[in-house]
Design a protein around this motif. Sequence first.
Motif, short mmCIF file in Angstrom:
data_model
loop_
_atom_site.label_atom_id
_atom_site.label_comp_id
_atom_site.label_asym_id
_atom_site.label_seq_id
_atom_site.Cartn_x
_atom_site.Cartn_y
_atom_site.Cartn_z
N THR A 134 0.81 -1.16 -0.07
CA THR A 134 -0.06 0.01 -0.09
C THR A 134 0.79 1.27 -0.15
O THR A 134 0.39 1.99 -0.76
N VAL A 135 1.96 1.11 0.97
CA VAL A 135 2.69 2.27 0.96
C VAL A 135 3.44 2.65 -0.33
O VAL A 135 3.68 3.88 -0.95
N LEU A 136 4.07 1.38 -0.96
CA LEU A 136 4.58 1.64 -2.17
C LEU A 136 3.85 2.17 -3.29
O LEU A 136 4.05 3.00 -4.15
N ALA A 137 2.50 1.75 -3.51
CA ALA A 137 1.49 2.14 -4.21
C ALA A 137 1.16 3.72 -4.36
O ALA A 137 0.90 4.11 -5.25
N SER A 138 0.96 4.04 -3.17
CA SER A 138 0.78 5.53 -2.72
C SER A 138 1.77 6.43 -2.87
O SER A 138 1.51 7.72 -3.13
N LEU A 139 3.06 5.79 -2.72
CA LEU A 139 4.18 6.91 -2.73
C LEU A 139 4.31 7.77 -3.79
O LEU A 139 4.48 8.97 -4.00
N PRO A 140 4.47 7.27 -4.97
CA PRO A 140 4.59 8.12 -6.30
C PRO A 140 3.56 9.12 -6.33
O PRO A 140 4.32 10.27 -6.56
N ILE A 141 2.48 8.94 -6.20
CA ILE A 141 1.36 10.03 -6.32
C ILE A 141 1.50 10.94 -5.29
O ILE A 141 1.40 12.06 -5.61
N LEU A 142 1.83 10.63 -4.19
CA LEU A 142 1.89 11.46 -3.16
C LEU A 142 2.95 12.46 -3.18
O LEU A 142 2.89 13.72 -2.78
N ILE A 143 4.23 12.01 -3.92
CA ILE A 143 5.26 12.77 -3.90
C ILE A 143 5.15 13.78 -4.89
O ILE A 143 5.13 14.99 -4.85
N VAL A 144 4.22 13.36 -6.30
CA VAL A 144 3.93 14.33 -7.34
C VAL A 144 3.16 15.27 -6.61
O VAL A 144 3.13 16.61 -6.82
N PHE A 145 2.08 14.92 -5.85
CA PHE A 145 1.27 15.93 -5.09
C PHE A 145 1.88 16.87 -4.27
O PHE A 145 1.53 18.02 -4.20
N LEU A 146 2.80 16.60 -3.46
CA LEU A 146 3.70 17.37 -2.80
C LEU A 146 4.59 18.36 -3.31
O LEU A 146 4.71 19.45 -2.90
N ILE A 147 4.98 18.02 -4.60
CA ILE A 147 5.74 18.93 -5.31
C ILE A 147 5.00 19.93 -5.98
O ILE A 147 5.09 21.02 -6.11
N LEU A 148 3.86 19.24 -6.59
CA LEU A 148 2.98 20.32 -7.40
C LEU A 148 1.67 20.60 -7.27
O LEU A 148 0.66 20.70 -7.99
N GLN A 149 1.33 20.56 -5.63
CA GLN A 149 0.05 20.78 -5.29
C GLN A 149 -0.64 21.86 -5.73
O GLN A 149 -1.95 22.06 -5.89
N LYS A 150 0.25 23.04 -6.02
CA LYS A 150 -0.64 24.35 -6.39
C LYS A 150 -1.39 24.25 -7.38
O LYS A 150 -2.70 24.59 -7.92
N GLN A 151 -0.61 23.75 -8.44
CA GLN A 151 -1.01 23.42 -9.95
C GLN A 151 -2.45 22.58 -9.95
O GLN A 151 -3.37 22.76 -10.55
N MET A 152 -2.08 21.53 -9.22
CA MET A 152 -3.24 20.30 -9.17
C MET A 152 -4.53 20.89 -8.53
O MET A 152 -5.37 20.55 -9.06
N ILE A 153 -4.33 21.69 -7.60
CA ILE A 153 -5.36 22.21 -6.85
C ILE A 153 -6.10 23.34 -7.65
O ILE A 153 -7.46 23.33 -7.89
N LYS A 154 -5.54 24.15 -8.46
CA LYS A 154 -5.76 25.05 -9.57
C LYS A 154 -6.86 24.29 -10.68
O LYS A 154 -7.93 24.65 -10.71
N GLY A 155 -6.35 23.16 -10.93
CA GLY A 155 -7.12 22.51 -12.14
C GLY A 155 -8.34 21.95 -11.29
O GLY A 155 -9.63 22.02 -12.11
N LEU A 156 -8.20 21.36 -10.09
CA LEU A 156 -9.51 21.11 -9.33
C LEU A 156 -10.67 22.07 -9.14
O LEU A 156 -11.87 21.79 -9.17
N THR A 157 -10.26 23.20 -8.65
CA THR A 157 -11.09 24.28 -8.35
C THR A 157 -11.53 24.84 -9.72
O THR A 157 -12.74 25.69 -9.55
N ALA A 158 -10.97 24.87 -10.89
CA ALA A 158 -11.39 25.55 -12.07
C ALA A 158 -12.91 25.06 -12.26
O ALA A 158 -13.04 23.78 -12.52
N GLY A 159 -13.71 26.08 -12.78
CA GLY A 159 -15.13 25.56 -12.81
C GLY A 159 -16.01 25.18 -11.65
O GLY A 159 -17.04 25.35 -11.81
N ALA A 160 -15.19 25.23 -10.52
CA ALA A 160 -16.17 24.53 -9.51
C ALA A 160 -16.18 26.00 -8.60
O ALA A 160 -17.37 26.09 -8.03
N VAL A 161 -15.59 26.99 -8.53
CA VAL A 161 -15.67 28.01 -7.73
C VAL A 161 -15.97 29.25 -8.62
O VAL A 161 -15.13 29.68 -9.34
N LYS A 162 -17.01 29.86 -8.26
CA LYS A 162 -17.25 31.19 -9.02
C LYS A 162 -17.60 32.25 -8.04
O LYS A 162 -17.88 31.79 -7.05
N GLY A 163 -17.01 33.43 -8.33
CA GLY A 163 -17.17 34.37 -7.30
C GLY A 163 -18.44 34.70 -6.70
O GLY A 163 -19.43 34.63 -7.32
#
Lengths: 347, 312
Positions: A318-347
């Motif tokens: 489980t740890v091995l299967a989750s680590l790669p994606i967790l590392i990607v997330f920790l490095i690039l979370q800002k951009q990832m979250i931008k994509g997720l919130t795009a279209g979801a949040v309007k002012g």
Amino acid sequence: MTITDRTGTGEPLEPTGTGPGAGTDGSAVAGTDGSAVAGTAGSQAAGATGRQAEATTGSLTAGRTRWAIPKPGERGTAGTVLGYLGILVTVAVIMVPLYFILITSLKTRPDIYADPITWWPHPFAPENYLYVQQEVAFLSYLRNSVIITGTLVVVKVTLGVLTAYALAYLRFPGRNVLFIGVIASLMVPNQITVISNYALVADWGWRNSFQGIIVPLAGVAFGTFLMRNHFLSLPREIREAALMDGAGFFRTLFRVILPMSWPTVVAFTLITVVNEWNEYLWPFLMSDGAEVAPLPVGLTFLQNNEGLTNWGPVMAGTVLASLPILIVFLILQKQMIKGLTAGAVKG
Amino acid sequence: MSPTMLSPRTSGEPTEAVVPRRRPYAWSEIGLAAALVLPNVVLLALFTYRPLLDNIRLSFYHWNISSPRRTFIGVANYVEWFTARDTGTVVLNTLIFTVAAVLGSMVLGLAMALLLDQKLFGRGAVRSMVFAPFVISGAAIGVAFQFVFDPTFGLIQDLLGRLGIASPNFYQAPGWALFMVTVTYIWKNVGYVFVIYLAALQGRRAELDEAAEIDGTSAVRAFFRVILPQLRPTTFFLSVTVLLNSLQVFDIINVMTRGGPLGTGTTTMVFQVYQETFVNSRAGYGAAVATIMFLVVLAVTLVQVQLQDRQD
């Protein structure tokens, strides 16, 4: 919306804590349009901590006042203590299970079945990780995941950008119908299409093959929507100018439009990486073993092999299967979250 | 290039005004568009829309998915589903799971967003922590949480034991099994709700907060009168997306309980589609359940569109 990515200016969801004195109370995440972030500079200092925090309102994104601060000077103990209590509970709820999983993966068998549970592995048993590889060819699953995710990301981002580019800038009959058709496919759960797709792909003899897993997942709906909205938000004049300068259709895309769109393309790419890396149902149905099955499916095989008797290696898997994606997330979370919130949040 | 897009400001030529607003389609443009759009559209048509319709056809057959032979049986699959003994359980499981997952992750996600919108030391790190489980695969979390909930050696039984409470058997009792998969699902997905709410909170109008503050409004009152109304569009968006997502959960249930215990303890409609089609080799029956499920999803979506129109 301005071309400058709003999220780039704010405080990202970084693992570094921002103290009250740091005063960069920025926007961790912003919506698609600029309206999502109200950059109000005027804010009231309240209490010693508050005043300190607001002292740097001149920074990129201004600090904002909290409703939780009724009167100056009263922010003090009660609210702050409650806040930190909340943080403590949140951290415990998220981290304790993760910590428990991690230490279990490093425990010997008797240690795992100790009662009460031990909070530190003694002795350390890193051999669980070796065992995972010997038992279920973990590296094969990792390779398969990389192949499947890599191919799908390249294909999906390419198709998404090209489709969006055509839908945004070209005039052709049925354009709106096509766009609605692409968006509407987001509403079709793949659990419903799975029966017929399985029959079709099996009929083609594609079961237990990479193309059988990849091709049916390659259509892009969300990314098309995301990129099209982004393209439409770009100032028209820039593309016009490029075309008037004699740049062709594709030259304009690659030299002018895409360089202005990297933040959105990156967000789209990252969301695709996470989704495809974690895709479970379709690869689970399509694959029979280590030749083509990706990590989440391989993990299920491991669990089936070891059953409820050998949790150490299962947790290591489980740890091995989750680590790669967790590392990607920790490095690039800002951009990832931008994509997720795009279209979801309007002012 | 569309002449209508040219603004006098950029070109500055006096002839600009004569350009018609609409021009006929250009064949070269249509060809280019086709080349760019078709691969994607063909894929979506072949693997999303075709099976959606084909699924309806298949639901009228008795069919073992691995055999080429199919027997037409009309609406018998539907009749069977509506009269079957376990249908009530499956529908109830789906309902309980979905409602609990939506309410649980919405309330917790909003609470966390409100908390981590405050100026508190370390909030950046905590924000990352809350969101991290969302990027891990449901299968991995399902496998891991099986051990977390293990009634003899797991984390939960240990914590309960310290409080002097005996752990329920999460694998044997259907109610507790459903509770276990629901909690696991919420734990994994609350980060999504959190992130969307946090973005909305940061986009809200600060003047209103300030006005409430100057008026000396209490925090609770301010939350219900000032903050919650501003979050309404977000709350609506989230309730629908979380509802649709939780209706479709398969990985966690398959990995943790395989729909059990006692046959249908945690079987939801999606799991039933899989179970009937690929385990019991009754693809026609599975297709019928899938069709019913699609109608539910469609209804939810249409209600959403209606409500959204009214809201705008």
